[in-house]
Write a protein that holds these residues in place. Structure first.
Motif, PDB file in Angstrom:
ATOM      1  N   ASN A  97      -2.897   5.035  69.415  1.00  0.00           N
ATOM      2  CA  ASN A  97      -3.843   5.267  68.597  1.00  0.00           C
ATOM      3  C   ASN A  97      -4.061   4.014  67.500  1.00  0.00           C
ATOM      4  N   GLU A  98      -2.863   3.618  67.407  1.00  0.00           N
ATOM      5  CA  GLU A  98      -2.873   2.288  66.224  1.00  0.00           C
ATOM      6  C   GLU A  98      -3.459   0.866  67.023  1.00  0.00           C
ATOM      7  N   GLY A  99      -3.026   0.784  68.401  1.00  0.00           N
ATOM      8  CA  GLY A  99      -3.461  -0.652  68.859  1.00  0.00           C
ATOM      9  C   GLY A  99      -4.206  -0.348  70.370  1.00  0.00           C
ATOM     10  N   GLY A 100      -4.296   0.745  70.851  1.00  0.00           N
ATOM     11  CA  GLY A 100      -5.106   0.937  72.115  1.00  0.00           C
ATOM     12  C   GLY A 100      -4.017   0.588  73.072  1.00  0.00           C
ATOM     13  N   LEU A 101      -4.662   0.660  74.459  1.00  0.00           N
ATOM     14  CA  LEU A 101      -3.710   0.604  75.708  1.00  0.00           C
ATOM     15  C   LEU A 101      -3.213  -0.948  75.761  1.00  0.00           C
ATOM     16  N   ASP A 102      -4.246  -1.782  75.475  1.00  0.00           N
ATOM     17  CA  ASP A 102      -3.852  -3.222  75.877  1.00  0.00           C
ATOM     18  C   ASP A 102      -2.641  -3.500  74.875  1.00  0.00           C
ATOM     19  N   GLY A 103      -2.637  -2.864  73.725  1.00  0.00           N
ATOM     20  CA  GLY A 103      -1.501  -3.344  72.922  1.00  0.00           C
ATOM     21  C   GLY A 103      -0.160  -2.463  72.775  1.00  0.00           C
ATOM     22  N   LEU A 104      -0.261  -1.633  73.943  1.00  0.00           N
ATOM     23  CA  LEU A 104       0.928  -0.798  74.154  1.00  0.00           C
ATOM     24  C   LEU A 104       1.994  -1.310  75.193  1.00  0.00           C
ATOM     25  N   THR A 105       3.128  -1.817  74.416  1.00  0.00           N
ATOM     26  CA  THR A 105       3.870  -2.464  75.488  1.00  0.00           C
ATOM     27  C   THR A 105       5.368  -1.673  75.210  1.00  0.00           C
ATOM     28  N   LEU A 106       6.271  -1.904  76.219  1.00  0.00           N
ATOM     29  CA  LEU A 106       7.680  -1.253  76.052  1.00  0.00           C
ATOM     30  C   LEU A 106       8.213  -1.922  74.975  1.00  0.00           C
ATOM     31  N   ARG A 107       8.284  -3.425  74.799  1.00  0.00           N
ATOM     32  CA  ARG A 107       8.768  -4.070  73.631  1.00  0.00           C
ATOM     33  C   ARG A 107       8.406  -3.554  72.166  1.00  0.00           C
ATOM     34  N   ARG A 108       7.209  -3.342  72.019  1.00  0.00           N
ATOM     35  CA  ARG A 108       6.703  -2.831  70.856  1.00  0.00           C
ATOM     36  C   ARG A 108       6.913  -1.470  70.697  1.00  0.00           C
ATOM     37  N   ILE A 109       7.052  -0.524  71.608  1.00  0.00           N
ATOM     38  CA  ILE A 109       7.720   0.711  71.652  1.00  0.00           C
ATOM     39  C   ILE A 109       9.253   0.689  71.049  1.00  0.00           C
ATOM     40  N   ALA A 110       9.875  -0.118  71.504  1.00  0.00           N
ATOM     41  CA  ALA A 110      11.374  -0.326  71.359  1.00  0.00           C
ATOM     42  C   ALA A 110      11.402  -1.005  69.847  1.00  0.00           C
ATOM     43  N   LYS A 111      10.604  -1.648  69.441  1.00  0.00           N
ATOM     44  CA  LYS A 111      10.776  -2.215  68.012  1.00  0.00           C
ATOM     45  C   LYS A 111      10.505  -1.114  67.030  1.00  0.00           C
ATOM     46  N   GLU A 112       9.528  -0.297  67.385  1.00  0.00           N
ATOM     47  CA  GLU A 112       9.225   0.929  66.483  1.00  0.00           C
ATOM     48  C   GLU A 112      10.347   1.784  66.452  1.00  0.00           C
ATOM     49  N   LEU A 113      11.218   2.070  67.570  1.00  0.00           N
ATOM     50  CA  LEU A 113      12.335   3.006  67.578  1.00  0.00           C
ATOM     51  C   LEU A 113      13.630   2.168  67.339  1.00  0.00           C
ATOM     52  N   ASP A 114      13.759   1.265  66.967  1.00  0.00           N
ATOM     53  CA  ASP A 114      14.591   0.245  66.376  1.00  0.00           C
ATOM     54  C   ASP A 114      15.770   0.307  67.548  1.00  0.00           C
ATOM     55  N   VAL A 115      15.374  -0.139  68.697  1.00  0.00           N
ATOM     56  CA  VAL A 115      16.408  -0.310  69.747  1.00  0.00           C
ATOM     57  C   VAL A 115      15.923  -1.346  70.391  1.00  0.00           C
ATOM     58  N   GLN A 116      16.951  -1.979  71.209  1.00  0.00           N
ATOM     59  CA  GLN A 116      16.488  -3.123  72.088  1.00  0.00           C
ATOM     60  C   GLN A 116      15.533  -2.579  73.403  1.00  0.00           C
ATOM     61  N   ALA A 117      14.810  -3.491  74.013  1.00  0.00           N
ATOM     62  CA  ALA A 117      13.935  -2.942  74.898  1.00  0.00           C
ATOM     63  C   ALA A 117      14.521  -2.303  76.099  1.00  0.00           C
ATOM     64  N   PRO A 118      15.566  -3.059  76.660  1.00  0.00           N
ATOM     65  CA  PRO A 118      16.378  -2.398  77.903  1.00  0.00           C
ATOM     66  C   PRO A 118      16.636  -1.057  77.621  1.00  0.00           C
ATOM     67  N   ALA A 119      17.045  -0.610  76.326  1.00  0.00           N
ATOM     68  CA  ALA A 119      17.054   0.885  76.210  1.00  0.00           C
ATOM     69  C   ALA A 119      16.189   1.842  76.735  1.00  0.00           C
ATOM     70  N   LEU A 120      14.775   1.472  76.778  1.00  0.00           N
ATOM     71  CA  LEU A 120      13.798   2.324  77.181  1.00  0.00           C
ATOM     72  C   LEU A 120      13.770   2.364  78.844  1.00  0.00           C
ATOM     73  N   TYR A 121      14.662   1.453  79.433  1.00  0.00           N
ATOM     74  CA  TYR A 121      14.503   1.376  80.870  1.00  0.00           C
ATOM     75  C   TYR A 121      15.448   2.384  81.572  1.00  0.00           C
TER      76      TYR A 121
END
Length: 229
Positions: A19-43
């Protein structure tokens, strides 16, 4: 690190960021940053963005069936007065739910459900048709046509009004006066069509849904006995 997050938390965060940035702005890296984890944790939870989108779409339907359809929709004893009423109510509710998420139509379109959340409601939707006399195959075609119309219209609608928090705000690219000025002399019918296609989208949706209901009645009901009653 992995224990700090789970699938549910990732999806909840992803829907909020959507809702903040739309589908184009949604990345795993962005989600990881929001969750305060490294991106590989999401995998550990999602192999790629498509798997995440599948789960996001499934969660949208879970929320839809738990809440907005629960009162007037598919509870275990739910019955609509007619298949027409069922189709209008469910498609209207589906549209409203998808519009509450930025790019909600695009998220749901083409994704695969990750569980059987959809099966119970779908069974009731189709039962509404078969109880009126529709053969199962015709019931599926009727429902699938209205469902895809709703998804497609939401995608178009959200390109005009992209921000669910401010649905009255129109994307500047859809300036109707400018469109009419450019097209008016050479293409007068196309110029005037813009007001109807991109003006009152609410009315356009319901007008199209009425056409679909009328088309189903004309195709499957006339001359087929009890169907439509």
């Amino acid at each position: 690190m992995v224990s700090r997050i789970d699938r549910e938390r990732v999806v909840e965060t992803a829907l909020r960021l959507l809702n903040e940035g739309g589908l184009d702005g949604l990345t795993l890296r962005r989600i990881a940053k929001e969750l305060d984890v490294q991106a590989p944790a999401l995998y550990w939870h999602f192999k790629n963005k498509q798997e995440l989108l599948d789960e996001m779409a499934t969660e949208i339907f879970r929320r839809l069936f738990r809440s907005r359809l629960a009162g007037g929709g598919p509870g275990p004893d739910c019955r609509w007065p007619s298949w027409q009423e069922m189709l209008v109510r469910t498609c209207t509710t589906l549209r409203q739910e998808l519009l509450s998420y930025r790019d909600g139509g695009k998220v749901v379109a083409g994704t695969r459900m990750t569980d059987d959340t959809f099966a119970g409601p779908l069974e009731l939707f189709l039962s509404s048709f078969t109880a009126a006399g529709f053969p199962p195959a015709d019931a599926v075609t009727a429902w699938w046509t209205a469902y895809n119309y709703t998804i497609g219209l939401v995608i178009e609608e959200q390109s005009v009004h992209p921000d669910p928090a401010h649905p009255e705000v129109r994307d500047p690219a859809y300036d109707l006066a400018d469109r009419e000025s450019r097209l008016g002399a050479a293409y007068p019918l196309a110029a005037r069509a813009g007001r109807q296609m991109f003006g009152d989208v609410e009315e356009s949706f319901h007008a199209g849904l009425r056409l679909i209901v009328a088309g189903i009645e004309a195709t499957y009901v006339r001359g087929k006995g009890s169907a439509g009653r």
